[in-house]
Design an enzyme around this catalytic site. Structure first.
Site, PDB file in Angstrom:
ATOM      1  N   ASP A 149     -76.476 -24.478  50.365  1.00 18.18           N
ATOM      2  CA  ASP A 149     -76.101 -24.279  49.000  1.00 18.18           C
ATOM      3  C   ASP A 149     -75.319 -25.584  48.614  1.00 18.18           C
ATOM      4  O   ASP A 149     -74.392 -26.007  49.493  1.00 18.18           O
ATOM      5  CB  ASP A 149     -75.625 -23.085  48.657  1.00 18.18           C
ATOM      6  CG  ASP A 149     -76.109 -22.976  47.072  1.00 18.18           C
ATOM      7  OD1 ASP A 149     -76.906 -23.989  46.540  1.00 18.18           O
ATOM      8  OD2 ASP A 149     -75.446 -21.969  46.461  1.00 18.18           O
ATOM      9  N   ARG A 154     -80.926 -15.190  36.664  1.00 20.39           N
ATOM     10  CA  ARG A 154     -79.837 -14.521  37.126  1.00 20.39           C
ATOM     11  C   ARG A 154     -79.117 -14.022  35.801  1.00 20.39           C
ATOM     12  O   ARG A 154     -78.576 -13.008  36.001  1.00 20.39           O
ATOM     13  CB  ARG A 154     -78.978 -15.501  37.850  1.00 20.39           C
ATOM     14  CG  ARG A 154     -77.434 -15.011  38.294  1.00 20.39           C
ATOM     15  CD  ARG A 154     -76.830 -15.888  39.023  1.00 20.39           C
ATOM     16  NE  ARG A 154     -77.072 -16.345  40.041  1.00 20.39           N
ATOM     17  CZ  ARG A 154     -76.700 -17.750  40.738  1.00 20.39           C
ATOM     18  NH1 ARG A 154     -76.006 -18.383  40.287  1.00 20.39           N
ATOM     19  NH2 ARG A 154     -77.312 -17.984  41.847  1.00 20.39           N
ATOM     20  N   LYS A 175     -82.928 -20.673  43.575  1.00 21.23           N
ATOM     21  CA  LYS A 175     -83.154 -21.780  45.006  1.00 21.23           C
ATOM     22  C   LYS A 175     -82.857 -20.779  46.121  1.00 21.23           C
ATOM     23  O   LYS A 175     -83.583 -20.917  47.233  1.00 21.23           O
ATOM     24  CB  LYS A 175     -82.191 -22.793  44.662  1.00 21.23           C
ATOM     25  CG  LYS A 175     -82.490 -23.495  43.577  1.00 21.23           C
ATOM     26  CD  LYS A 175     -81.793 -24.820  43.421  1.00 21.23           C
ATOM     27  CE  LYS A 175     -80.256 -24.941  42.994  1.00 21.23           C
ATOM     28  NZ  LYS A 175     -79.925 -24.412  41.589  1.00 21.23           N
ATOM     29  N   THR A 176     -81.738 -20.041  46.163  1.00 21.61           N
ATOM     30  CA  THR A 176     -81.252 -19.421  47.457  1.00 21.61           C
ATOM     31  C   THR A 176     -82.525 -18.206  48.006  1.00 21.61           C
ATOM     32  O   THR A 176     -82.910 -18.126  48.922  1.00 21.61           O
ATOM     33  CB  THR A 176     -80.111 -18.697  47.301  1.00 21.61           C
ATOM     34  OG1 THR A 176     -78.973 -19.561  46.938  1.00 21.61           O
ATOM     35  CG2 THR A 176     -79.715 -18.138  48.581  1.00 21.61           C
ATOM     36  N   THR A 190     -77.965 -29.004  42.388  1.00 24.37           N
ATOM     37  CA  THR A 190     -78.390 -28.641  40.845  1.00 24.37           C
ATOM     38  C   THR A 190     -78.891 -30.173  40.186  1.00 24.37           C
ATOM     39  O   THR A 190     -79.815 -30.077  39.648  1.00 24.37           O
ATOM     40  CB  THR A 190     -76.868 -28.964  40.015  1.00 24.37           C
ATOM     41  OG1 THR A 190     -76.200 -29.537  40.440  1.00 24.37           O
ATOM     42  CG2 THR A 190     -76.514 -27.356  40.116  1.00 24.37           C
TER      43      THR A 190
END
Ligand code: ADE
Length: 338
Positions: free
Chosen positions: A114, A222, A69-70, A163
């Site tokens: 975030d 990740r 997302k970032t 989330t």
């Protein structure tokens, strides 16, 4: 075990990792692997906004941790040709913190928040007018000197990440023109991520090795990158020319990442549900208490992937372990009675 200790945790572990991952992060939509539907839509919104010489509409990205997302928010800033400022919900403690951030923005800039669901309520409330009409009204001074101040802001784009979209209040959610759900990646997409990251590290890797890491990465880039780093260490110490299937299998066995990418915490959750609650139904908070994790950690980080692969299902009366999970754990469906 703390979630940060989990090699397959989707949670970012902080600055060191963030720094090394910067070079791993794609910068353009073309470099960004996966999330095809989102990329296609976002490319159109970006082109249209640029043609109109307007900032992009506010964007909400939601989905499990570790899916990029970032990274995607940064890619959007690059594609728009604007500055990218990042912060997080818990880091903004009071309205003044947000005002300071907004005040530094140039027209069109992207402010990324975030964990936006963790903004304090009074901060969230001043975001409403900031997002909608690019101004904020705050009260400055105390008691007798208290007076309202009207701050006009440069037009900007807020990109929020969370989330679960359901964690956001309805008024905040309604102010995002673009809402995108990030999905788990396919094995092929993750294989491409592993191959790209290995190239960034200048590490040689066999296609079979890359595919095996991808297969055991819980659909999460990740996790792929984290496993790749550890496997690369094993390969180097074993004087391997290339990261091959053999060293991947060897390393992941030692790291206790199993055939489906599950780790000790996942197995502990499943075994607890089976041994203590006959496989369920059992409530999330009860499971969390029994395995020593926060309920939110189970809800955001452990359970979603177990549900995605059909090992846990949600029912009106709580979570249940499925026959597929019993089979994966090598248990008979009636083992809980023993
Ligand atoms: N590294 C981590 N996530 C990635 C992605 N989606 N595309 C390319 N490289 C990545």
């Amino acid at each position: 075990m703390d979630d940060d200790e989990r090699i397959i945790s989707g949670e970012s572990t902080g600055l060191d990792e963030e720094k090394t991952e910067l070079s791993l992060r794609p910068r353009t939509l073309k470099q960004y692997i996966g999330q095809e539907k989102i990329k296609k839509e976002v490319a159109i919104y970006i082109e249209a906004a640029k043609n109109r010489e307007e900032p992009l509409d506010h964007v909400l990205l939601y989905g499990p941790p570790g899916l990029g997302k970032t990274t995607l928010a940064g890619v959007i800033a690059t594609e728009m040709g604007v500055n990218f400022k990042t912060t997080s919900g818990p880091a903004i403690e009071k309205p003044g913190d947000l005002v300071a951030l907004l005040n530094e923005l140039q027209p069109g800039d992207i402010l990324f928040i975030d964990e936006i669901h963790r903004l304090p309520k009074n901060v969230e409330e001043i975001l409403y007018s900031a997002m909608e009409d690019f101004y904020i009204d705050i009260v400055v001074g105390q008691d007798a000197t208290a007076h309202p101040v009207h701050f006009p802001l440069p037009p900007f784009t807020l990109v929020g990440a969370t989330t679960r979209a359901g964690l956001l209040s309805a008024p905040l959610r309604a102010r995002f023109g673009i809402v995108e759900h990030m999905n788990y990646y396919t094995e092929d997409e993750l294989t491409a991520v592993v191959l790209r990251s290995a190239a960034v590290f200048d590490s040689k890797i066999d296609p079979q090795g890359a595919h095996e890491i991808a297969r055991r990465s819980r659909g999460t880039p990740r996790v792929s990158n984290r496993l790749l780093k550890r496997v690369r260490d094993f390969a180097q110490v074993a004087h391997k020319e290339s990261i091959d299937l053999e060293i991947v299998n060897y390393a992941l066995k030692l790291l206790q990442v199993d055939e489906r990418g599950l780790d000790e915490t996942d197995r502990k959750m499943l075994m607890t549900m089976i041994k203590l609650y006959a496989g369920g139904p059992v409530g999330l908070a009860t499971i969390a208490a029994n395995i020593g994790e926060e309920t939110d950690t189970v809800a955001d980080m452990i359970e979603p992937y177990l549900m995605q692969i059909g090992f846990v299902k949600r029912t009106a009366r709580g979570r249940m372990v499925t026959p597929a999970a019993y089979s994966h754990l090598g248990l008979d469906l009636h083992d809980e009675k023993n």
